[in-house]
Design a protein around this motif. Structure first.
Motif, PDB file in Angstrom:
ATOM      1  N   LEU A 112       0.828  -1.211   0.000  1.00  0.00           N
ATOM      2  CA  LEU A 112       0.000   0.000   0.000  1.00  0.00           C
ATOM      3  C   LEU A 112       0.857   1.252   0.000  1.00  0.00           C
ATOM      4  O   LEU A 112       0.616   2.186  -0.781  1.00  0.00           O
ATOM      5  N   LEU A 113       1.869   1.296   0.850  1.00  0.00           N
ATOM      6  CA  LEU A 113       2.682   2.506   0.963  1.00  0.00           C
ATOM      7  C   LEU A 113       3.551   2.724  -0.272  1.00  0.00           C
ATOM      8  O   LEU A 113       3.783   3.864  -0.686  1.00  0.00           O
ATOM      9  N   VAL A 114       4.036   1.641  -0.876  1.00  0.00           N
ATOM     10  CA  VAL A 114       4.791   1.775  -2.121  1.00  0.00           C
ATOM     11  C   VAL A 114       3.899   2.322  -3.232  1.00  0.00           C
ATOM     12  O   VAL A 114       4.309   3.178  -4.020  1.00  0.00           O
ATOM     13  N   LEU A 115       2.656   1.846  -3.280  1.00  0.00           N
ATOM     14  CA  LEU A 115       1.730   2.349  -4.283  1.00  0.00           C
ATOM     15  C   LEU A 115       1.463   3.838  -4.079  1.00  0.00           C
ATOM     16  O   LEU A 115       1.454   4.625  -5.030  1.00  0.00           O
ATOM     17  N   MET A 116       1.257   4.246  -2.822  1.00  0.00           N
ATOM     18  CA  MET A 116       1.033   5.659  -2.533  1.00  0.00           C
ATOM     19  C   MET A 116       2.260   6.500  -2.864  1.00  0.00           C
ATOM     20  O   MET A 116       2.147   7.642  -3.299  1.00  0.00           O
ATOM     21  N   CYS A 117       3.440   5.911  -2.668  1.00  0.00           N
ATOM     22  CA  CYS A 117       4.677   6.650  -2.915  1.00  0.00           C
ATOM     23  C   CYS A 117       4.967   6.802  -4.395  1.00  0.00           C
ATOM     24  O   CYS A 117       5.261   7.900  -4.873  1.00  0.00           O
ATOM     25  N   PHE A 118       4.866   5.709  -5.160  1.00  0.00           N
ATOM     26  CA  PHE A 118       5.300   5.712  -6.555  1.00  0.00           C
ATOM     27  C   PHE A 118       4.157   5.663  -7.568  1.00  0.00           C
ATOM     28  O   PHE A 118       4.390   5.757  -8.772  1.00  0.00           O
ATOM     29  N   GLY A 119       2.927   5.463  -7.080  1.00  0.00           N
ATOM     30  CA  GLY A 119       1.803   5.436  -8.009  1.00  0.00           C
ATOM     31  C   GLY A 119       1.736   4.194  -8.859  1.00  0.00           C
ATOM     32  O   GLY A 119       1.071   4.172  -9.893  1.00  0.00           O
ATOM     33  N   GLU A 120       2.413   3.110  -8.426  1.00  0.00           N
ATOM     34  CA  GLU A 120       2.426   1.865  -9.178  1.00  0.00           C
ATOM     35  C   GLU A 120       2.135   0.693  -8.253  1.00  0.00           C
ATOM     36  O   GLU A 120       2.587   0.660  -7.110  1.00  0.00           O
ATOM     37  N   ARG A 121       1.382  -0.294  -8.758  1.00  0.00           N
ATOM     38  CA  ARG A 121       1.132  -1.513  -8.009  1.00  0.00           C
ATOM     39  C   ARG A 121       2.290  -2.474  -8.232  1.00  0.00           C
ATOM     40  O   ARG A 121       2.506  -2.944  -9.345  1.00  0.00           O
ATOM     41  N   LEU A 122       3.027  -2.730  -7.182  1.00  0.00           N
ATOM     42  CA  LEU A 122       4.136  -3.669  -7.272  1.00  0.00           C
ATOM     43  C   LEU A 122       3.727  -4.926  -6.513  1.00  0.00           C
ATOM     44  O   LEU A 122       3.650  -4.923  -5.287  1.00  0.00           O
ATOM     45  N   ASP A 123       3.466  -6.006  -7.234  1.00  0.00           N
ATOM     46  CA  ASP A 123       2.942  -7.219  -6.606  1.00  0.00           C
ATOM     47  C   ASP A 123       3.924  -7.845  -5.630  1.00  0.00           C
ATOM     48  O   ASP A 123       3.541  -8.372  -4.606  1.00  0.00           O
ATOM     49  N   GLU A 124       5.192  -7.802  -5.948  1.00  0.00           N
ATOM     50  CA  GLU A 124       6.205  -8.354  -5.054  1.00  0.00           C
ATOM     51  C   GLU A 124       7.260  -7.291  -4.798  1.00  0.00           C
ATOM     52  O   GLU A 124       8.342  -7.306  -5.367  1.00  0.00           O
ATOM     53  N   PRO A 125       6.972  -6.303  -3.938  1.00  0.00           N
ATOM     54  CA  PRO A 125       7.914  -5.209  -3.719  1.00  0.00           C
ATOM     55  C   PRO A 125       9.210  -5.704  -3.097  1.00  0.00           C
ATOM     56  O   PRO A 125       9.219  -6.642  -2.316  1.00  0.00           O
TER      57      PRO A 125
ATOM     58  N   GLN B 127      -3.134   8.206 -10.624  1.00  0.00           N
ATOM     59  CA  GLN B 127      -3.003   9.573 -11.119  1.00  0.00           C
ATOM     60  C   GLN B 127      -2.228  10.478 -10.175  1.00  0.00           C
ATOM     61  O   GLN B 127      -1.823  11.586 -10.547  1.00  0.00           O
ATOM     62  N   HIS B 128      -1.990  10.035  -8.928  1.00  0.00           N
ATOM     63  CA  HIS B 128      -1.277  10.879  -7.974  1.00  0.00           C
ATOM     64  C   HIS B 128      -0.367  10.011  -7.125  1.00  0.00           C
ATOM     65  O   HIS B 128      -0.696   8.873  -6.799  1.00  0.00           O
ATOM     66  N   SER B 129       0.790  10.531  -6.775  1.00  0.00           N
ATOM     67  CA  SER B 129       1.713   9.806  -5.904  1.00  0.00           C
ATOM     68  C   SER B 129       2.581  10.802  -5.148  1.00  0.00           C
ATOM     69  O   SER B 129       2.653  11.989  -5.483  1.00  0.00           O
ATOM     70  N   TYR B 130       3.250  10.296  -4.130  1.00  0.00           N
ATOM     71  CA  TYR B 130       4.163  11.132  -3.331  1.00  0.00           C
ATOM     72  C   TYR B 130       5.311  11.652  -4.180  1.00  0.00           C
ATOM     73  O   TYR B 130       5.734  12.801  -4.049  1.00  0.00           O
TER      74      TYR B 130
END
Length: 488
Positions: free
Chosen positions: A187-200, A249-252
């Motif tokens: 969740l936090l990676v998605l909020m940070c970079f705006g991308e869904r990373l399945d295996e961060p 559409q938005h990220s940190y």
């Protein structure tokens, strides 16, 4: 040289000495907080028998002996520990900027790592700029609402991990900690970079000799993601769609790319600075949130009546609708007061961090009649304040009802602005900017897990509340419950 000149030179040379002697005399009149015997350069003699890595049990004994403010010395470093809520409020809130600095970390001193991040930077223009950017562009309610789809996706990730580790509700008791960490990090990676990373790629903390490689690895991981957001912003400015449909559409990162530093010629942040800030964003929230989840779910396993009362509230409010649950936890009308009470009681009894990040005195100051000298490190005992039997009835019992009407925690000010009775997010100028979002994430994930599963204790894997210090204060024995799906 005539006599007048000699006197003038002597005065210039003696002035610093006189000022020093005046300060020493003044400090002696205003004594330091008490503490165990110490010798110059080495510090307290008790370090001959105790390890500084296991300081919390030692501090509990020292508070009993010396009172709620204790001085410890490790070598030349002076550290002061505060375990009283009134003194904590006077220092953190009443003293304001006097105690808003941070001491330098060993990492920055030994490796030259930048401390231009919100949690560690000095209290000044850069800190205010970065914190204002985070609050205005990521944590205000309209921005939080934008990330609702991200939270719903992270919920699916978590439920999938729990079903996978529990064998679909079978007999083996899973270690759920990794599932918590994985979902929160996603969740936090998605909020940070705006991308869904399945295996961060998790950024594990290593020993000193691994830090250089870790920092290089951060750049390898993050710079391509930063460049992708630059390209996304460029396409968006031209009215073109993003290159990938998984892009938010938005990220940190978007906000950091727009930051300008007026004090340095209105320059933009460098890629290195953005990498450091991006590493802070998931790192600051992953361990604290996942640790909080582990303690809260352990209490629900150990207290099935509390769990069933919570499930009844969730079912009455949301049925089995996870998206309705997400909307409810960010609803300002607080449609699920018991869910909030469960989370608050978890944070009171089991704060993920038992002490706040260290503060540094910017000038000599007085706390409770004691001198806190300029440059001293000041630490605040979060767990001790939240478990103080003078303030809380049966503090070592898990009683969410205390936060409902008529309870001893009703209306508690978790920000600490009026008073401090618990402060899992700190207080004063350096209070955690993500307080409200952190509580919302805890409510959403706890509510989701209780909605989907009944959490039961397993014979041979009983819940134990012993603690161990990692990056946070985690369960010494990991939580291994039996998960029974509430619906097929």
């Amino acid at each position: 040289m005539n006599n007048l000149a000699i006197l003038a030179v002597a005065g210039v040379l003696l002035l610093p000495l006189l000022v020093f002697l005046r300060d020493v005399t003044s400090r002696r009149r205003r004594r330091l907080p008490p503490g165990p015997p110490a010798v110059p350069l080495f510090g307290n003699l008790l370090w001959l028998r105790h390890s500084a890595a296991d300081v919390e049990p030692l501090l509990l004994k020292l508070f009993d002996k010396y009172g709620p403010v204790v001085t410890l010395r490790i070598g030349w470093r002076l550290s002061i520990f505060v375990a009283d809520r009134h003194l904590a409020h006077a220092a953190l809130v009443g003293a304001g900027a006097k105690l808003a600095e941070r001491p330098r970390t060993a990492t920055s001193m030994l490796l030259g790592v930048s401390e231009n991040i919100i949690t560690r930077s000095n209290y000044g223009a850069m800190w205010r700029l970065l914190r204002r950017n985070l609050v205005s562009h990521m944590l205000q309610p309209s921005r939080v609402d934008q990330f609702a789809p991200a939270r719903v996706w992270a919920r699916r990730v978590l439920m999938g991990k729990l079903r996978e580790t529990s064998g679909g509700g079978g007999g083996d008791a899973p270690n759920v900690t990794e599932a918590f960490q994985h979902a929160v990090f996603c969740l936090l990676v998605l909020m940070c970079f705006g991308e869904r990373l399945d295996e961060p790629a998790h950024l594990f903390r290593g020993r000193l000799d691994a830090w250089h490689a870790l920092l290089r690895r951060q750049k390898e991981l993050f710079v391509p993601l930063i460049e992708a957001r630059r390209e996304y912003k460029k396409l968006a400015s031209q009215g073109l769609p993003p290159a990938r449909e998984t892009t938010f559409q938005h990220s940190y990162v978007d906000t950091l790319l727009d930051v300008k530093i007026p004090e340095e010629g209105n320059r933009s942040l460098t890629d290195g600075e953005i990498v450091t800030l991006c590493s802070e964003f998931p790192n600051a929230g992953t361990d604290t949130t996942s640790t909080g989840l582990q303690w809260i779910m352990a209490e629900l396993v150990k207290n099935p009546a509390v769990q069933e009362k919570l499930y009844a509230e969730i079912k009455a409010t949301c049925g089995g609708d996870g998206e309705l649950l997400e909307r409810s936890v960010r609803d300002k009308d607080n449609k699920m007061p018991y869910l909030n009470a469960v989370v608050m009681e978890g944070l009171r009894k089991h704060p993920p961090s038992h002490t706040l990040l260290p503060h540094k005195a910017a000038e000599d100051m007085d706390v409770g009649g004691f001198l806190i000298p300029k440059g001293a490190t000041v630490n605040f005992m979060v767990a001790e304040i939240g478990r103080d039997e003078r303030e809380w009835e049966k503090p070592m019992e898990f009683i969410p009802e205390r936060f409902l009407a008529g309870g001893d925690g009703e209306g508690v000010d978790v920000t600490g602005s009026r008073e401090i009775r618990m402060m899992p997010f700190g207080a004063g100028r350096r209070i955690c900017a993500g307080l409200n979002v952190g509580v919302m994430h805890l409510e959403y994930f706890v509510g989701s897990m209780v909605m989907e599963f009944e959490w039961k204790e397993v014979a041979g894997d009983e819940v134990e509340f012993a603690e161990k210090l990692e990056f946070t204060t985690a369960m010494a024995k990991p939580l291994r419950p039996r998960l029974v799906p509430r619906r097929s």
